[in-house]
Design a protein around this motif. Structure first.
Motif, PDB file in Angstrom:
ATOM      1  N   SER A 145       0.808  -1.223   0.000  1.00 49.71           N
ATOM      2  CA  SER A 145       0.000   0.000   0.000  1.00 49.71           C
ATOM      3  C   SER A 145       0.843   1.277   0.000  1.00 49.71           C
ATOM      4  O   SER A 145       0.589   2.179  -0.811  1.00 49.71           O
ATOM      5  CB  SER A 145      -0.990  -0.006   1.169  1.00 49.71           C
ATOM      6  OG  SER A 145      -0.340  -0.207   2.406  1.00 49.71           O
ATOM      7  N   PRO A 146       1.867   1.422   0.849  1.00 57.28           N
ATOM      8  CA  PRO A 146       2.665   2.665   0.776  1.00 57.28           C
ATOM      9  C   PRO A 146       3.523   2.748  -0.473  1.00 57.28           C
ATOM     10  O   PRO A 146       3.768   3.849  -0.984  1.00 57.28           O
ATOM     11  CB  PRO A 146       3.528   2.604   2.041  1.00 57.28           C
ATOM     12  CG  PRO A 146       3.603   1.169   2.401  1.00 57.28           C
ATOM     13  CD  PRO A 146       2.291   0.573   1.988  1.00 57.28           C
ATOM     14  N   ALA A 147       3.968   1.588  -1.009  1.00 59.24           N
ATOM     15  CA  ALA A 147       4.782   1.614  -2.228  1.00 59.24           C
ATOM     16  C   ALA A 147       3.978   2.167  -3.402  1.00 59.24           C
ATOM     17  O   ALA A 147       4.487   2.965  -4.203  1.00 59.24           O
ATOM     18  CB  ALA A 147       5.295   0.212  -2.559  1.00 59.24           C
ATOM     19  N   ILE A 160      10.756  -0.149  -7.269  1.00 59.56           N
ATOM     20  CA  ILE A 160      11.833   0.591  -6.592  1.00 59.56           C
ATOM     21  C   ILE A 160      11.428   0.923  -5.160  1.00 59.56           C
ATOM     22  O   ILE A 160      12.207   0.709  -4.210  1.00 59.56           O
ATOM     23  CB  ILE A 160      12.170   1.882  -7.371  1.00 59.56           C
ATOM     24  CG1 ILE A 160      12.836   1.544  -8.704  1.00 59.56           C
ATOM     25  CG2 ILE A 160      13.078   2.791  -6.529  1.00 59.56           C
ATOM     26  CD1 ILE A 160      13.127   2.749  -9.572  1.00 59.56           C
ATOM     27  N   TRP A 161      10.198   1.463  -4.996  1.00 63.17           N
ATOM     28  CA  TRP A 161       9.740   1.797  -3.652  1.00 63.17           C
ATOM     29  C   TRP A 161       9.565   0.547  -2.797  1.00 63.17           C
ATOM     30  O   TRP A 161       9.828   0.568  -1.587  1.00 63.17           O
ATOM     31  CB  TRP A 161       8.439   2.592  -3.706  1.00 63.17           C
ATOM     32  CG  TRP A 161       8.665   4.048  -3.942  1.00 63.17           C
ATOM     33  CD1 TRP A 161       8.307   4.777  -5.039  1.00 63.17           C
ATOM     34  CD2 TRP A 161       9.338   4.953  -3.066  1.00 63.17           C
ATOM     35  NE1 TRP A 161       8.709   6.081  -4.906  1.00 63.17           N
ATOM     36  CE2 TRP A 161       9.343   6.226  -3.693  1.00 63.17           C
ATOM     37  CE3 TRP A 161       9.942   4.811  -1.815  1.00 63.17           C
ATOM     38  CZ2 TRP A 161       9.920   7.340  -3.112  1.00 63.17           C
ATOM     39  CZ3 TRP A 161      10.521   5.936  -1.222  1.00 63.17           C
ATOM     40  CH2 TRP A 161      10.510   7.181  -1.867  1.00 63.17           C
ATOM     41  N   THR A 162       9.145  -0.539  -3.410  1.00 60.83           N
ATOM     42  CA  THR A 162       9.020  -1.809  -2.678  1.00 60.83           C
ATOM     43  C   THR A 162      10.371  -2.234  -2.125  1.00 60.83           C
ATOM     44  O   THR A 162      10.494  -2.644  -0.963  1.00 60.83           O
ATOM     45  CB  THR A 162       8.452  -2.905  -3.591  1.00 60.83           C
ATOM     46  OG1 THR A 162       7.136  -2.530  -4.019  1.00 60.83           O
ATOM     47  CG2 THR A 162       8.387  -4.242  -2.856  1.00 60.83           C
ATOM     48  N   GLY A 163      11.394  -2.131  -2.957  1.00 57.42           N
ATOM     49  CA  GLY A 163      12.745  -2.494  -2.506  1.00 57.42           C
ATOM     50  C   GLY A 163      13.241  -1.603  -1.384  1.00 57.42           C
ATOM     51  O   GLY A 163      13.864  -2.085  -0.422  1.00 57.42           O
ATOM     52  N   VAL A 326       1.320   6.596   4.434  1.00 59.80           N
ATOM     53  CA  VAL A 326       2.654   6.089   4.133  1.00 59.80           C
ATOM     54  C   VAL A 326       3.387   5.689   5.409  1.00 59.80           C
ATOM     55  O   VAL A 326       3.795   4.539   5.576  1.00 59.80           O
ATOM     56  CB  VAL A 326       3.486   7.126   3.355  1.00 59.80           C
ATOM     57  CG1 VAL A 326       4.912   6.623   3.163  1.00 59.80           C
ATOM     58  CG2 VAL A 326       2.853   7.404   1.999  1.00 59.80           C
ATOM     59  N   ALA A 327       3.567   6.650   6.321  1.00 57.40           N
ATOM     60  CA  ALA A 327       4.323   6.362   7.541  1.00 57.40           C
ATOM     61  C   ALA A 327       3.609   5.356   8.431  1.00 57.40           C
ATOM     62  O   ALA A 327       4.236   4.459   9.008  1.00 57.40           O
ATOM     63  CB  ALA A 327       4.585   7.650   8.312  1.00 57.40           C
ATOM     64  N   ALA A 328       2.274   5.483   8.553  1.00 53.23           N
ATOM     65  CA  ALA A 328       1.537   4.600   9.450  1.00 53.23           C
ATOM     66  C   ALA A 328       1.661   3.128   9.071  1.00 53.23           C
ATOM     67  O   ALA A 328       1.991   2.290   9.918  1.00 53.23           O
ATOM     68  CB  ALA A 328       0.064   5.021   9.516  1.00 53.23           C
ATOM     69  N   PRO A 329       1.420   2.749   7.804  1.00 53.40           N
ATOM     70  CA  PRO A 329       1.590   1.340   7.475  1.00 53.40           C
ATOM     71  C   PRO A 329       3.039   0.872   7.549  1.00 53.40           C
ATOM     72  O   PRO A 329       3.305  -0.272   7.915  1.00 53.40           O
ATOM     73  CB  PRO A 329       1.047   1.235   6.040  1.00 53.40           C
ATOM     74  CG  PRO A 329       1.097   2.608   5.495  1.00 53.40           C
ATOM     75  CD  PRO A 329       0.869   3.511   6.660  1.00 53.40           C
ATOM     76  N   ILE A 330       3.964   1.759   7.192  1.00 58.38           N
ATOM     77  CA  ILE A 330       5.371   1.359   7.246  1.00 58.38           C
ATOM     78  C   ILE A 330       5.791   1.058   8.685  1.00 58.38           C
ATOM     79  O   ILE A 330       6.495   0.090   8.959  1.00 58.38           O
ATOM     80  CB  ILE A 330       6.274   2.453   6.629  1.00 58.38           C
ATOM     81  CG1 ILE A 330       6.105   2.463   5.103  1.00 58.38           C
ATOM     82  CG2 ILE A 330       7.739   2.232   6.998  1.00 58.38           C
ATOM     83  CD1 ILE A 330       6.890   3.540   4.400  1.00 58.38           C
ATOM     84  N   THR A 331       5.323   1.888   9.621  1.00 56.26           N
ATOM     85  CA  THR A 331       5.706   1.694  11.009  1.00 56.26           C
ATOM     86  C   THR A 331       4.986   0.520  11.665  1.00 56.26           C
ATOM     87  O   THR A 331       5.376   0.102  12.759  1.00 56.26           O
ATOM     88  CB  THR A 331       5.434   2.971  11.829  1.00 56.26           C
ATOM     89  OG1 THR A 331       4.082   3.392  11.601  1.00 56.26           O
ATOM     90  CG2 THR A 331       6.378   4.087  11.431  1.00 56.26           C
ATOM     91  N   SER A 332       3.945   0.000  11.040  1.00 57.66           N
ATOM     92  CA  SER A 332       3.344  -1.247  11.522  1.00 57.66           C
ATOM     93  C   SER A 332       3.929  -2.445  10.784  1.00 57.66           C
ATOM     94  O   SER A 332       4.026  -3.542  11.346  1.00 57.66           O
ATOM     95  CB  SER A 332       1.822  -1.228  11.332  1.00 57.66           C
ATOM     96  OG  SER A 332       1.202  -0.386  12.257  1.00 57.66           O
ATOM     97  N   GLY A 333       4.320  -2.229   9.528  1.00 62.55           N
ATOM     98  CA  GLY A 333       4.894  -3.315   8.751  1.00 62.55           C
ATOM     99  C   GLY A 333       6.204  -3.811   9.329  1.00 62.55           C
ATOM    100  O   GLY A 333       6.438  -5.021   9.427  1.00 62.55           O
ATOM    101  N   ASP A 334       7.069  -2.861   9.725  1.00 61.48           N
ATOM    102  CA  ASP A 334       8.360  -3.307  10.257  1.00 61.48           C
ATOM    103  C   ASP A 334       8.210  -3.995  11.613  1.00 61.48           C
ATOM    104  O   ASP A 334       8.892  -4.979  11.908  1.00 61.48           O
ATOM    105  CB  ASP A 334       9.357  -2.155  10.319  1.00 61.48           C
ATOM    106  CG  ASP A 334       8.926  -1.018  11.218  1.00 61.48           C
ATOM    107  OD1 ASP A 334       7.872  -1.131  11.850  1.00 61.48           O
ATOM    108  OD2 ASP A 334       9.643   0.001  11.279  1.00 61.48           O
ATOM    109  N   THR A 335       7.288  -3.500  12.453  1.00 60.83           N
ATOM    110  CA  THR A 335       7.096  -4.160  13.747  1.00 60.83           C
ATOM    111  C   THR A 335       6.397  -5.509  13.583  1.00 60.83           C
ATOM    112  O   THR A 335       6.529  -6.380  14.446  1.00 60.83           O
ATOM    113  CB  THR A 335       6.285  -3.270  14.709  1.00 60.83           C
ATOM    114  OG1 THR A 335       5.074  -2.849  14.074  1.00 60.83           O
ATOM    115  CG2 THR A 335       7.083  -2.057  15.121  1.00 60.83           C
ATOM    116  N   ALA A 336       5.673  -5.693  12.478  1.00 59.33           N
ATOM    117  CA  ALA A 336       5.095  -7.007  12.199  1.00 59.33           C
ATOM    118  C   ALA A 336       6.206  -8.022  11.964  1.00 59.33           C
ATOM    119  O   ALA A 336       6.201  -9.127  12.537  1.00 59.33           O
ATOM    120  CB  ALA A 336       4.169  -6.935  10.985  1.00 59.33           C
TER     121      ALA A 336
END
Length: 489
Positions: A145-147, A160-163, A326-336
């Motif tokens: 979603s953020p990519a 690129i953004w996915t990577g 963008v930031a919200a899903p990324i900050t949950s994705g990494d903690t997942a």
């Protein structure tokens, strides 16, 4: 407007009333050294100030859940307010405080190990598998979603953004919790709260000056796809009311609390804050678009977030919208992914002191998560939503068993657990991604399953919980470390 304001008031008052009751039942008041100090390792067990832990917990459990889920839930109309409000207080808050506190009482153990202590080894092994699968799904969802949004904003391609996002996830997963998560996430958490408060104020002002129409509570079936609230609403709005994903995040923060007295404000408090955020997004979506807008035709929740934020908050809203989606899903994705690493490490009893050891677990997780990004996002999301609520249902039962074993009131967990059995069974029986049977069949099956689960708990589960807990009490390694530290104090 009255319905919205009353629901916000109920959430706030509920924190200080029912939250106090739940905290009194759950937290025993014994002054014990928390895992953050007892097992301090500078990586995962790191004591931090409760305010910082609260904002991290809030951001971890939120992601885009109370935004995207609430926007989709707005299609059901203002009746969604009731699920957000009462689901948060009586189900989500109870679920989160139990997961966080039980983990803390068992040396910061992971969700699967908690389930095993009170429901036996079979449940433990199942939860190890199920929780890791859920977390990989969460990670994949919060890569895609953020990519996509960043690709639209910058012109760079999605791959690129996915990577870039995957590389960041890998770094955040293996670095000590206070190096990235502890420094950046409180700022993002505050910004997400600021965005919700700003939208709430702008919405009320817009209603008063006549530019917006905040609809009052009604029970009309107005979903454009003719979905009925029972049980679809309870899966659509997940993180804003109750979420099994929180069961994987709460143990991570239980390893960072300075003292047990912070339990209520961290776990129950973060859930109430998330409920308020979900309530704001649900209400403002209805106020701006009505209750029968075409979500798919508009381009999905991310576009809705962008339009609402920019129209109500102007240029600042644009910045906050990007932050939110963008930031919200990324900050949950990494903690997942981080939680998945911890669950595997706990299950295999692998030391996580060395960075190479953390890489050993993280790399296969990221390989699977990356592969899932090539699948249809909508398919991944639907299965994630159901798995999410299933996890919440499962974890309420060991919570009820823990309460019973410790001679506390188990019904604060058993009753919402019974309701969630109905939700997940009734949903999968009739959902498009499930068995696609008639709604009546699904709802009747769900009610029967819920009643059976409650009877089974009352006649069987709590007795086995006592036995499995007594076995765990004989674990020499855990209890020796507790006694030794107490002697040293």
């Amino acid at each position: 407007m009255i319905t919205f304001l009353v629901c916000v008031a109920i959430l706030v008052v509920g924190y200080f009333t029912y939250g106090k009751i739940v905290n009194k039942i759950v937290v025993d008041g014994n002054v014990e050294v928390t895992p953050a100090h007892r097992r301090r390792d500078g990586v995962d067990f790191v004591p931090m100030h409760w305010g910082k832990v609260l904002l991290i917990q809030f951001l971890n459990i939120a992601g885009t859940g109370p935004i995207f889920g609430a926007i989709a839930g707005a299609l059901f109309g203002p009746v969604a307010f009731l699920w957000i409000t009462f689901g948060t207080l009586f189900a989500g808050g109870v679920h989160d405080i139990l997961c966080g506190y039980i983990s803390m009482k068992h040396d910061g153990t992971s969700v699967s190990e908690m389930a095993g202590i009170y429901l036996g080894d079979k449940v433990k092994h199942f939860m190890r598998f199920f929780s890791v699968i859920l977390l990989i799904l969460v990670g994949a969802v919060f890569i895609t979603s953020p990519a996509g949004l960043l690709a639209n904003l910058t012109g760079l391609s999605i791959p690129i953004w996915t990577g870039i996002i995957i590389a960041y996830y890998l770094v955040a997963t293996i670095l000590p919790v206070d190096k990235v998560i502890g420094k950046i996430y409180p700022l993002f958490g505050f910004a997400m709260l600021f965005m919700a408060v700003g939208l709430g104020v702008a919405m009320v002002v817009g209603h008063l000056n006549g530019s917006l129409n905040m609809v009052e509570l009604n029970f009309s079936h107005i979903h454009p796809s003719e979905l009925i609230p029972f049980p679809f609403l309870f899966v659509t709005i997940a993180c804003g009311a109750i979420s099994g994903f929180h069961a994987t995040q709460s143990p991570m923060m239980s390893r960072c609390l300075n003292k047990e007295g912070e339990t209520k404000r961290i776990f129950y408090g973060a859930m109430v804050i998330e409920g308020i955020v979900a309530l704001v997004w649900c209400a403002v979506t209805i106020a701006v678009f009505g209750s029968s807008f075409n979500l798919s035709g508009m381009g999905g929740p991310a576009v809705v977030v962008n339009e609402i934020s920019s129209s109500l908050l102007g240029p600042i809203g644009m910045v906050l919208a990007v932050l939110g989606v963008v930031a919200a899903p990324i900050t949950s994705g990494d903690t997942a992914f981080r939680s998945a690493r911890l669950i595997i490490a706990d299950a295999l009893k692998l030391d996580q002191g060395g960075i190479a050891k953390r890489f050993l677990i993280a790399l296969p997780l990221f390989a699977i998560g990356t592969a899932l990004t090539f699948m249809d996002f909508n398919i991944i999301w639907r299965y994630f939503a159901w798995a999410n609520q299933t996890m919440a249902m499962i974890m309420l039962w060991p919570g009820a068993a823990w309460l019973y074993v410790h001679k506390k009131n188990p019904w604060i967990a058993a009753i919402p657990a019974t309701f969630m059995v109905y939700v997940v069974v009734g949903y999968i029986i009739q959902a498009p991604e499930g068995f696609q049977l008639p709604a009546m069949v699904g709802n009747i099956t769900g009610v029967i399953a819920a009643a059976a689960s409650l009877v089974f708990f009352y006649t069987h589960t709590h007795k086995n919980a006592q036995i499995t807990y007594e076995i765990h009490q004989k674990d020499p390694e855990y209890f020796a470390s507790v006694k030794l530290l107490k002697k040293q104090m």
